[in-house]
Design a protein around this motif. Structure first.
Motif, PDB file in Angstrom:
ATOM      1  N   SER A 157       0.924  -1.187  -0.218  1.00  0.00           N
ATOM      2  CA  SER A 157      -0.132   0.070  -0.016  1.00  0.00           C
ATOM      3  C   SER A 157       1.075   1.247  -0.134  1.00  0.00           C
ATOM      4  CB  SER A 157      -1.146  -0.009   1.114  1.00  0.00           C
ATOM      5  OG  SER A 157      -1.745   1.502   1.280  1.00  0.00           O
ATOM      6  N   PRO A 158       0.742   2.049  -0.990  1.00  0.00           N
ATOM      7  CA  PRO A 158       1.391   3.247  -1.043  1.00  0.00           C
ATOM      8  C   PRO A 158       0.869   4.200   0.269  1.00  0.00           C
ATOM      9  CG  PRO A 158      -0.063   3.470  -2.592  1.00  0.00           C
ATOM     10  CD  PRO A 158      -0.227   1.924  -2.225  1.00  0.00           C
ATOM     11  N   LEU A 159      -0.182   3.978   0.772  1.00  0.00           N
ATOM     12  CA  LEU A 159      -0.707   4.857   1.897  1.00  0.00           C
ATOM     13  C   LEU A 159       0.042   4.590   3.087  1.00  0.00           C
ATOM     14  CD1 LEU A 159      -4.394   4.741   0.728  1.00  0.00           C
ATOM     15  CD2 LEU A 159      -2.747   6.469   0.293  1.00  0.00           C
ATOM     16  N   GLN A 160       1.146   3.446   3.140  1.00  0.00           N
ATOM     17  CA  GLN A 160       1.798   3.120   4.283  1.00  0.00           C
ATOM     18  C   GLN A 160       3.267   3.772   4.083  1.00  0.00           C
ATOM     19  OE1 GLN A 160       0.808   2.015   7.253  1.00  0.00           O
ATOM     20  NE2 GLN A 160      -1.200   1.164   6.909  1.00  0.00           N
ATOM     21  N   PRO A 161       3.667   4.351   5.102  1.00  0.00           N
ATOM     22  CA  PRO A 161       5.143   4.937   5.025  1.00  0.00           C
ATOM     23  C   PRO A 161       6.155   3.741   4.927  1.00  0.00           C
ATOM     24  CG  PRO A 161       4.433   5.352   7.096  1.00  0.00           C
ATOM     25  CD  PRO A 161       3.014   4.742   6.549  1.00  0.00           C
ATOM     26  N   ILE A 162       7.184   3.980   4.053  1.00  0.00           N
ATOM     27  CA  ILE A 162       8.357   3.289   4.021  1.00  0.00           C
ATOM     28  C   ILE A 162       9.253   3.430   5.369  1.00  0.00           C
ATOM     29  CG2 ILE A 162      10.578   2.717   2.853  1.00  0.00           C
ATOM     30  CD1 ILE A 162       9.167   3.853   0.373  1.00  0.00           C
ATOM     31  N   PRO A 163       9.653   2.307   5.969  1.00  0.00           N
ATOM     32  CA  PRO A 163      10.318   2.641   7.241  1.00  0.00           C
ATOM     33  C   PRO A 163      11.359   3.614   7.000  1.00  0.00           C
ATOM     34  CG  PRO A 163       9.865   0.171   6.946  1.00  0.00           C
ATOM     35  CD  PRO A 163       9.601   0.830   5.653  1.00  0.00           C
ATOM     36  N   GLY A 164      11.307   4.296   8.041  1.00  0.00           N
ATOM     37  CA  GLY A 164      12.572   5.649   7.875  1.00  0.00           C
ATOM     38  C   GLY A 164      11.902   6.854   7.175  1.00  0.00           C
TER      39      GLY A 164
END
Length: 194
Positions: free
Chosen positions: A85-92
């Motif tokens: 999901s692009p609505l969840q941030p990539i860690p960091g």
């Protein structure tokens, strides 16, 4: 013609309902599951539909599988949610990636296409099992391969780790379950459609 379209829509609705039940049931079971192996089962209805209903309907159900994955990753936050999901941030970071849509949808759509053509080449029980294997391998290889391409650096995956993940225990269990279940379900559905 109208009856046939209505019948096809009803059949697709049933397959979608089965996929939603599998997703919800899997989440409930795996939340208390004590074992490290957590096989994906959501691809099985897509493979069955591909063989029985054709590649177009299989691709549509593959799209629905991707949509279920995307919605689940958006609503239920887990360490892997950013990959689907692009609505969840990539860690960091504080942003997601549109690459997550490729991972969530493209491999799943192809699960609905490849098994149909594999089965059409053989048109027998062996062809059903091989189609189930190809559909499952498509899911495993393309999802993990896409994760490696788009998020390998973030996850610190090496190519060796990717290969290990593809042939890991989860993958073997998924293939075995798919071959057994699809080989049992498809002949019955084919008879009922005649």
């Amino acid at each position: 013609m109208r009856k046939s379209k209505a019948s096809d829509i009803a059949i697709l609705a049933i397959f979608i309902a089965i996929m939603i039940v599998i997703q919800l049931f899997s989440q409930m079971i795996y939340s208390v599951w004590p074992f490290p192996i957590k096989p994906t089962l959501l691809h099985i209805p897509v493979i069955v539909a591909s063989i029985v209903l054709g590649w177009r309907k299989g691709a549509f159900l593959g799209f629905m599988m991707g949509l279920i994955s995307f919605i689940n990753a958006t609503i239920v936050t887990s360490p892997s949610s950013f990959m689907f999901s692009p609505l969840q941030p990539i860690p960091g970071t504080n942003h997601g990636s549109l690459a997550a849509l490729i991972i969530a949808f493209i491999p799943r759509i192809l699960i609905g296409i490849f098994p149909y053509f594999v089965y059409k080449l053989m048109k027998n029980r062996t062809g059903i099992g091989l189609a189930a294997f190809v559909g499952t391998a498509t899911n495993t290889i393309l999802v993990l391969g896409s994760i490696f391409i788009f998020f390998g650096a973030t996850l610190k995956w090496t190519f060796g780790y990717l290969i290990e993940s593809i042939i890991a225990t989860n993958s073997l269990v998924e293939v075995l379950l798919a071959v057994i279940l699809v080989s049992a379900i498809v002949p019955s559905l084919q008879k009922s459609r005649k």
